[in-house]
Design a protein around this motif. Structure first.
Motif, PDB file in Angstrom:
ATOM      1  N   GLN A 130       0.837  -1.144   0.148  1.00 37.02           N
ATOM      2  CA  GLN A 130       0.084   0.176   0.118  1.00 37.02           C
ATOM      3  C   GLN A 130       0.788   1.125  -0.037  1.00 37.02           C
ATOM      4  OE1 GLN A 130      -2.360  -0.649   3.520  1.00 37.02           O
ATOM      5  NE2 GLN A 130      -3.589  -2.009   2.476  1.00 37.02           N
ATOM      6  N   ALA A 158     -15.789   1.554   4.874  1.00 35.08           N
ATOM      7  CA  ALA A 158     -16.477   2.413   4.410  1.00 35.08           C
ATOM      8  C   ALA A 158     -17.817   2.716   4.909  1.00 35.08           C
ATOM      9  CB  ALA A 158     -16.415   2.804   2.973  1.00 35.08           C
ATOM     10  N   ARG A 217     -12.381   6.290   6.685  1.00 36.03           N
ATOM     11  CA  ARG A 217     -12.095   7.243   5.344  1.00 36.03           C
ATOM     12  C   ARG A 217     -10.547   7.375   5.195  1.00 36.03           C
ATOM     13  NH1 ARG A 217     -16.254   9.724   3.106  1.00 36.03           N
ATOM     14  NH2 ARG A 217     -15.031  11.158   1.448  1.00 36.03           N
ATOM     15  N   ARG A 238      -0.372   5.106  -0.154  1.00 35.90           N
ATOM     16  CA  ARG A 238      -1.409   5.335   0.706  1.00 35.90           C
ATOM     17  C   ARG A 238      -0.683   5.819   2.169  1.00 35.90           C
ATOM     18  NH1 ARG A 238      -5.549   0.631   2.398  1.00 35.90           N
ATOM     19  NH2 ARG A 238      -6.037   0.704   0.127  1.00 35.90           N
ATOM     20  N   GLU A 242       0.541   2.038  -3.979  1.00 38.23           N
ATOM     21  CA  GLU A 242      -0.503   2.970  -3.752  1.00 38.23           C
ATOM     22  C   GLU A 242      -0.040   4.367  -3.408  1.00 38.23           C
ATOM     23  OE1 GLU A 242      -3.832   1.509  -2.054  1.00 38.23           O
ATOM     24  OE2 GLU A 242      -3.209  -0.745  -2.411  1.00 38.23           O
ATOM     25  N   HIS A 252     -12.991   4.797   2.533  1.00 38.11           N
ATOM     26  CA  HIS A 252     -12.110   3.656   2.720  1.00 38.11           C
ATOM     27  C   HIS A 252     -12.356   2.453   1.577  1.00 38.11           C
ATOM     28  CE1 HIS A 252      -9.771   0.256   4.300  1.00 38.11           C
ATOM     29  NE2 HIS A 252      -9.168   1.165   5.027  1.00 38.11           N
ATOM     30  N   PRO A 253     -11.402   1.833   0.836  1.00 37.90           N
ATOM     31  CA  PRO A 253     -11.644   0.928  -0.125  1.00 37.90           C
ATOM     32  C   PRO A 253     -12.284  -0.367   0.264  1.00 37.90           C
ATOM     33  CG  PRO A 253      -9.232   1.224   0.362  1.00 37.90           C
ATOM     34  CD  PRO A 253     -10.097   2.185   0.937  1.00 37.90           C
ATOM     35  N   ASN A 254     -12.240  -0.502   1.621  1.00 33.75           N
ATOM     36  CA  ASN A 254     -12.835  -1.831   2.047  1.00 33.75           C
ATOM     37  C   ASN A 254     -14.404  -1.381   2.420  1.00 33.75           C
ATOM     38  OD1 ASN A 254     -13.995  -3.627   4.071  1.00 33.75           O
ATOM     39  ND2 ASN A 254     -11.718  -4.420   4.174  1.00 33.75           N
ATOM     40  N   PRO A 255     -15.297  -1.916   1.698  1.00 32.19           N
ATOM     41  CA  PRO A 255     -16.850  -1.574   1.609  1.00 32.19           C
ATOM     42  C   PRO A 255     -17.222  -1.558   3.435  1.00 32.19           C
ATOM     43  CG  PRO A 255     -16.410  -2.821   0.004  1.00 32.19           C
ATOM     44  CD  PRO A 255     -15.170  -3.257   0.816  1.00 32.19           C
TER      45      PRO A 255
END
Length: 561
Positions: free
Chosen positions: A151, A181, A186, A157, A155, A175-178
């Motif tokens: 990451q 999120a 965030r 990140r 990325e 956040h990319p994890n549903p």
């Protein structure tokens, strides 16, 4: 015969497990094993304790071990819901003999009942589960570190922590994890701070123009520029923030984040044996700096740079050249037991004084002007020294007098009167109430999300509420409802300290240091008057409540008041 069981379980919150849910399923599994044989009459459940911590250092496990020594303990056996959570590595081999010694059985589901101390098969099964527990933790650690490395490098990140001086945090979307999120989590990124970013550029420009690190620190202090600790006092309560230090300048000059690239893994958590002569005590976690070649730097520029790459590389070359002529020698670390390590403070700058040995003399030293740009903001000698031997004698005499049997009542009265009239900060009360209201609001938002409300709208609500909660939490001191201790409680704590006079008279230096820490001793040395002010505090949760000050303890005249 009905068997009385004590249930033991453990949950670690570091991977965001729900303690109540974990306790419920572990206890249900244990109850299913023992229901036909008896009932659970006691419970010992550790929350927030890593499995790698030995039983003697887990609060509830230590209580269980202590209870087993009592013949009237009230239970006959101990049942665990999952051995991997109870035993890690070789902990079973170190703990089960205690069960056998006190005649307490150990029941686990994996062997279908009680562990037979004479069964090689049972011993093998329990040892295997301890190894599996250790392997599982190691695998999780490897997976997490590998994921964070990718990451950061690929990325770019931002992986948490405080932003470096010159930057502030900005929202970078959900956040990319549903699942995260949906909880309002965030991502964040770094953006230039309009107040401090120009100072970073100034530091690099002055350094490449030939100014030294100390001269830069002195100039910033003279111009009234807030140092990193003064710019973020909430996270630097242990620092005065009165001046810039050479260390702060050096860290800024060596931080590649200012080129716009993300950097991770500058530090690591290292597990170090607490006592090499007693491995059963386990490890403690310490932060260690990694070598530069271990740092993870993003492949691409991911946030606005404050300086270009060429400027940064030239600064590194200058720093390397200035250190090229120095000869290094192998350091042989010699351990000296400073009895008052971390307890002696300089009365001029309020910093902790460092230990230093001069021949056979142990000293406490403050070198504030050598590290900080003063710019006439504080008058401080180049070096402040205090010999330990000049302080220990009067200090031991004072403590022996205060805690003598005929003086206990007077000491208790002094501690009682030294307590503040109230420990309630009105601002903290308001902040604590706001935190509670935000928690209730977050519960309502999540309920609305589960009921089918618009996820985008609810996510925005959650984000706003979490921001308000974080702000309120920062204003809360966490000590808003602590009552005054009565004299009986204080006397009980004083009695628990034991006979300090005999301890100090016969104890070695390590034991003395332990006594001073139990008393939460705080020494402030005023070099102008050559006086040391001593304060001690006691607390039912670790001796920290009710100050008993004693001033004018003059180490050079060897007397105290």
């Amino acid at each position: 015969m009905t068997i009385r069981f004590a249930f033991y379980g453990r949950v670690s919150t570091e991977d965001q497990q729900d303690p109540e849910a974990s306790r419920n399923w572990q206890r249900a599994r244990a109850r299913a094993l023992v229901d036909r044989h008896g009932e659970i009459v006691a419970e010992f459940f550790d929350v927030g304790q890593s499995r790698s911590i030995p039983w003697k250092r887990r609060p509830q496990a230590a209580r269980l071990l202590a209870a087993m020594r009592d013949p009237g303990r009230g239970f006959d056996a101990v049942v665990v819901g999952e051995p991997q959570r109870a035993f890690y590595g070789n902990q079973y081999g170190l703990t089960f003999p205690v069960f056998v010694h006190y005649g307490v059985g150990l029941w686990v589901p994996e062997v279908g009942g009680a562990v037979d101390p004479d069964s090689e098969a049972h011993d093998l099964v329990m040892s295997v589960f301890g190894g599996m527990s250790k392997g599982e933790r190691s695998r999780i650690k490897i997976r997490v570190r590998s994921a964070m490395t990718a990451q950061a490098r690929v990325e770019g990140r931002f992986l948490g922590g405080r932003p470096p001086y010159g930057y502030r945090l900005a929202d970078a979307g959900p956040h990319p994890n549903p699942a995260k999120a949906a909880d309002g989590k965030r991502l964040h990124r770094l953006e230039p701070d309009p107040d401090t970013a120009p100072m970073v550029r100034r530091i690099f420009a002055e350094y490449l123009a030939g100014r030294g690190i100390f001269a830069i620190a002195e100039g910033l202090t003279r111009d009234g520029v807030a140092s990193p600790s003064a710019s973020d006092p909430g996270r630097n309560r242990h620092r005065s923030g009165v001046a810039w230090s050479k260390g702060a300048i050096r860290v800024i000059l060596s931080n590649p984040r200012y080129t716009g690239r993300q950097v991770w893994n500058k530090q690591r958590k290292e597990e170090v044996l607490i006592d090499v002569d007693d491995v059963a005590l386990g490890h403690e976690t310490r932060m260690q700096w990694n070598a530069r070649d271990k740092w993870i730097v993003s492949d691409e520029v991911v946030h606005d740079p404050l300086i270009d790459t060429g400027t940064f590389e030239r600064a590194q070359q200058v720093m390397a050249a200035k250190g090229a002529g120095r000869t290094t020698r192998e350091r042989h670390r010699t351990r000296h037991c400073y009895v008052l390590r971390g307890l002696v403070h300089c009365g001029l700058c309020n910093r902790r004084m460092q230990g230093q040995q001069s021949r056979d003399l142990l000293l406490y030293r403050c070198r504030f002007p050598n590290e900080y740009g003063l710019a006439n903001k504080i008058e401080h000698p180049r070096n402040v020294y205090l010999a330990e031997r000049d302080l220990l004698g009067p200090l031991d005499d004072w403590l022996s007098t205060c805690f003598a049997p005929h003086r206990v009542a007077e000491t208790v009265e002094a501690l009682y009167q030294a307590q503040p009239d109230t420990d309630i900060d009105p601002a903290a009360v308001v902040a604590a109430r706001a935190v509670k209201e935000c928690d209730q609001a977050l519960a309502r938002h999540r309920a609305a999300l589960e009921a089918g409300a618009d996820p985008h709208l609810v996510t925005r609500w959650i984000t706003e509420t979490q921001a308000r909660r974080a702000e309120a939490l920062a204003r809360s001191t966490g000590r808003v409802d602590r009552p005054r201790m009565d004299k009986q409680d204080i006397e009980s704590l004083v009695r628990r300290l034991g006979d300090i006079r005999h301890t100090l008279a016969r104890a070695d230096r390590d034991d003395k240091a332990q006594v001073y820490r139990q008393l939460r001793l705080h020494a402030t040395y005023h070099p102008g008057t050559r006086i040391v002010r001593i304060e001690t505090t006691i607390d039912p949760d670790g001796w920290g409540y009710g100050k008993c000050p004693r001033g004018d303890l003059n180490p050079h005249a060897l007397y105290g008041h």
